[in-house]
Design a protein around this motif. Sequence first.
Motif, PDB file in Angstrom:
ATOM      1  N   VAL A 106       0.878  -1.171   0.000  1.00 36.99           N
ATOM      2  CA  VAL A 106       0.000   0.000   0.000  1.00 36.99           C
ATOM      3  C   VAL A 106       0.914   1.219   0.000  1.00 36.99           C
ATOM      4  O   VAL A 106       1.546   1.529   1.008  1.00 36.99           O
ATOM      5  N   PRO A 107       1.024   1.907  -1.150  1.00 39.55           N
ATOM      6  CA  PRO A 107       1.995   3.008  -1.230  1.00 39.55           C
ATOM      7  C   PRO A 107       1.539   4.216  -0.417  1.00 39.55           C
ATOM      8  O   PRO A 107       0.358   4.352  -0.074  1.00 39.55           O
ATOM      9  N   GLU A 108       2.517   5.077  -0.127  1.00 39.40           N
ATOM     10  CA  GLU A 108       2.248   6.250   0.710  1.00 39.40           C
ATOM     11  C   GLU A 108       1.127   7.105   0.121  1.00 39.40           C
ATOM     12  O   GLU A 108       0.294   7.634   0.846  1.00 39.40           O
ATOM     13  N   LYS A 109       1.088   7.228  -1.191  1.00 41.77           N
ATOM     14  CA  LYS A 109       0.083   8.114  -1.810  1.00 41.77           C
ATOM     15  C   LYS A 109      -1.255   7.420  -2.047  1.00 41.77           C
ATOM     16  O   LYS A 109      -2.122   7.961  -2.709  1.00 41.77           O
ATOM     17  N   ARG A 110      -1.393   6.194  -1.522  1.00 48.04           N
ATOM     18  CA  ARG A 110      -2.648   5.419  -1.630  1.00 48.04           C
ATOM     19  C   ARG A 110      -2.965   4.991  -3.063  1.00 48.04           C
ATOM     20  O   ARG A 110      -3.427   3.910  -3.289  1.00 48.04           O
ATOM     21  N   GLU A 111      -2.785   5.921  -4.027  1.00 44.35           N
ATOM     22  CA  GLU A 111      -2.985   5.607  -5.438  1.00 44.35           C
ATOM     23  C   GLU A 111      -4.299   4.902  -5.756  1.00 44.35           C
ATOM     24  O   GLU A 111      -4.323   3.863  -6.408  1.00 44.35           O
ATOM     25  N   LEU A 112      -5.368   5.491  -5.280  1.00 45.98           N
ATOM     26  CA  LEU A 112      -6.695   4.961  -5.593  1.00 45.98           C
ATOM     27  C   LEU A 112      -7.153   5.513  -6.939  1.00 45.98           C
ATOM     28  O   LEU A 112      -6.603   6.493  -7.437  1.00 45.98           O
ATOM     29  N   PHE A 113      -8.169   4.890  -7.510  1.00 51.35           N
ATOM     30  CA  PHE A 113      -8.790   5.426  -8.712  1.00 51.35           C
ATOM     31  C   PHE A 113      -9.946   6.311  -8.258  1.00 51.35           C
ATOM     32  O   PHE A 113     -11.027   5.825  -7.941  1.00 51.35           O
ATOM     33  N   GLY A 114      -9.669   7.622  -8.210  1.00 52.36           N
ATOM     34  CA  GLY A 114     -10.595   8.570  -7.606  1.00 52.36           C
ATOM     35  C   GLY A 114     -11.951   8.618  -8.265  1.00 52.36           C
ATOM     36  O   GLY A 114     -12.969   8.813  -7.605  1.00 52.36           O
ATOM     37  N   GLU A 115     -11.971   8.440  -9.584  1.00 55.84           N
ATOM     38  CA  GLU A 115     -13.240   8.556 -10.316  1.00 55.84           C
ATOM     39  C   GLU A 115     -13.978   7.226 -10.389  1.00 55.84           C
ATOM     40  O   GLU A 115     -14.918   7.069 -11.144  1.00 55.84           O
ATOM     41  N   GLY A 149      -9.996  11.094   4.504  1.00 52.68           N
ATOM     42  CA  GLY A 149      -8.625  10.574   4.507  1.00 52.68           C
ATOM     43  C   GLY A 149      -8.533   9.179   5.110  1.00 52.68           C
ATOM     44  O   GLY A 149      -7.871   8.294   4.572  1.00 52.68           O
ATOM     45  N   GLY A 150      -9.212   8.987   6.233  1.00 52.32           N
ATOM     46  CA  GLY A 150      -9.179   7.684   6.901  1.00 52.32           C
ATOM     47  C   GLY A 150      -9.830   6.607   6.058  1.00 52.32           C
ATOM     48  O   GLY A 150      -9.323   5.490   5.942  1.00 52.32           O
ATOM     49  N   GLU A 151     -10.958   6.963   5.435  1.00 54.37           N
ATOM     50  CA  GLU A 151     -11.662   5.994   4.587  1.00 54.37           C
ATOM     51  C   GLU A 151     -10.820   5.632   3.369  1.00 54.37           C
ATOM     52  O   GLU A 151     -10.787   4.478   2.944  1.00 54.37           O
ATOM     53  N   ARG A 152     -10.117   6.629   2.857  1.00 53.03           N
ATOM     54  CA  ARG A 152      -9.251   6.366   1.706  1.00 53.03           C
ATOM     55  C   ARG A 152      -8.144   5.384   2.066  1.00 53.03           C
ATOM     56  O   ARG A 152      -7.797   4.497   1.301  1.00 53.03           O
ATOM     57  N   GLN A 153      -7.591   5.591   3.265  1.00 54.07           N
ATOM     58  CA  GLN A 153      -6.530   4.668   3.694  1.00 54.07           C
ATOM     59  C   GLN A 153      -7.095   3.263   3.877  1.00 54.07           C
ATOM     60  O   GLN A 153      -6.466   2.269   3.514  1.00 54.07           O
ATOM     61  N   MET A 154      -8.313   3.187   4.424  1.00 51.92           N
ATOM     62  CA  MET A 154      -8.940   1.879   4.592  1.00 51.92           C
ATOM     63  C   MET A 154      -9.178   1.218   3.237  1.00 51.92           C
ATOM     64  O   MET A 154      -8.968   0.016   3.070  1.00 51.92           O
ATOM     65  N   LEU A 155      -9.604   2.033   2.262  1.00 51.82           N
ATOM     66  CA  LEU A 155      -9.837   1.471   0.924  1.00 51.82           C
ATOM     67  C   LEU A 155      -8.521   0.988   0.306  1.00 51.82           C
ATOM     68  O   LEU A 155      -8.482  -0.080  -0.316  1.00 51.82           O
ATOM     69  N   ALA A 156      -7.456   1.763   0.506  1.00 48.08           N
ATOM     70  CA  ALA A 156      -6.161   1.343  -0.053  1.00 48.08           C
ATOM     71  C   ALA A 156      -5.713   0.020   0.568  1.00 48.08           C
ATOM     72  O   ALA A 156      -5.209  -0.872  -0.118  1.00 48.08           O
ATOM     73  N   ILE A 157      -5.931  -0.124   1.880  1.00 45.12           N
ATOM     74  CA  ILE A 157      -5.553  -1.375   2.553  1.00 45.12           C
ATOM     75  C   ILE A 157      -6.479  -2.508   2.083  1.00 45.12           C
ATOM     76  O   ILE A 157      -6.027  -3.608   1.767  1.00 45.12           O
ATOM     77  N   GLY A 158      -7.780  -2.196   2.016  1.00 45.31           N
ATOM     78  CA  GLY A 158      -8.748  -3.196   1.564  1.00 45.31           C
ATOM     79  C   GLY A 158      -8.432  -3.675   0.165  1.00 45.31           C
ATOM     80  O   GLY A 158      -8.494  -4.876  -0.122  1.00 45.31           O
ATOM     81  N   ARG A 159      -8.068  -2.754  -0.686  1.00 52.19           N
ATOM     82  CA  ARG A 159      -7.757  -3.132  -2.068  1.00 52.19           C
ATOM     83  C   ARG A 159      -6.548  -4.068  -2.114  1.00 52.19           C
ATOM     84  O   ARG A 159      -6.526  -5.051  -2.839  1.00 52.19           O
ATOM     85  N   ALA A 160      -5.532  -3.748  -1.286  1.00 53.06           N
ATOM     86  CA  ALA A 160      -4.346  -4.619  -1.245  1.00 53.06           C
ATOM     87  C   ALA A 160      -4.708  -6.005  -0.698  1.00 53.06           C
ATOM     88  O   ALA A 160      -4.172  -7.019  -1.131  1.00 53.06           O
ATOM     89  N   LEU A 161      -5.638  -6.035   0.260  1.00 59.25           N
ATOM     90  CA  LEU A 161      -6.012  -7.323   0.865  1.00 59.25           C
ATOM     91  C   LEU A 161      -6.835  -8.189  -0.080  1.00 59.25           C
ATOM     92  O   LEU A 161      -6.939  -9.400   0.126  1.00 59.25           O
TER      93      LEU A 161
END
Length: 240
Positions: free
Chosen positions: A84-93, A142-154
């Motif tokens: 899970v990279p520092e910038k989260r790198e989610l697909f915002g759209e 911000g917290g939800e985004r981090q959770m999504l980044a972790i969830g996506r990795a999992l």
Amino acid sequence: MSAPLLNLPKFSVYYGPVQAIHGIALEVAEGEIVTVIGPNGAGKTTLLNAIMGLLPSQGGLTLGGDTIARPTVEAMVRRGVALVPEKRELFGEMSVGDNLLLGGFALWRRGQRDQAARMKEIFAIFPRLEERRAQMASTLSGGERQMLAIGRALMSRPKLLMLDEPSLGLAPLIVREVLNIVSALRKTGVSVLLVEQNARAALNVADRGYVLEMGEVAVQGPAQTLMHDQRVIDTYLGVG
Ligand code: ATP
């Protein structure tokens, strides 16, 4: 004792002529949460990126006892490592659900067509993501985004989850919430390598820690021992 899940016997990383990681030794046992703390520029992000195969490294590593002389992203993903990279790198759209599905692509490649079942497991860990399943990722807190980044990795059912500064930019209460979830992951059989500048929060959830300074391991040991190490207190924990 069985072989560690991840073992770096003598790991080095160079940026051109500049050496960023100086032949460090580090290991993560099965089911362990290990943290790497240290100041800005110590090489923490470099270390994770090189383990993941995003940067060339020297010294090789072993994963589950298998030697990998030169890690590549493909090999590491295939062997169950997720970053899970520092910038989260989610697909915002894209929606929360679709971001998760993309994380499940590695599962699909392995012939495991059970992304929906895996997503249910992720929602059990992060109920907030289920509530926001249809919401655009860019509109999350911000917290939800981090959770999504972790969830996506999992989603890819990793054996080793590497997290780069999950607390970055989050309010203290949210940091605790995210790290409590990381701590609970242990029960699901995931090992964690956690890079953090927030030393106190990281040592609170970790079993063991390494203090990285200028690309070298300055101190290492059980997290509880590091919390009481005068040098760690003076430099990284401060008063409080
Ligand atoms: P931070 O917490 O600020 O992200 P860090 O501990 O993660 O710090 P790194 O980002 O890994 O540290 O950087 C380690 C060293 O490598 C620093 O001296 C940095 O300037 C250098 N470095 C990082 N990326 C590059 C690059 N692409 N090219 C050259 N040098 C780099």
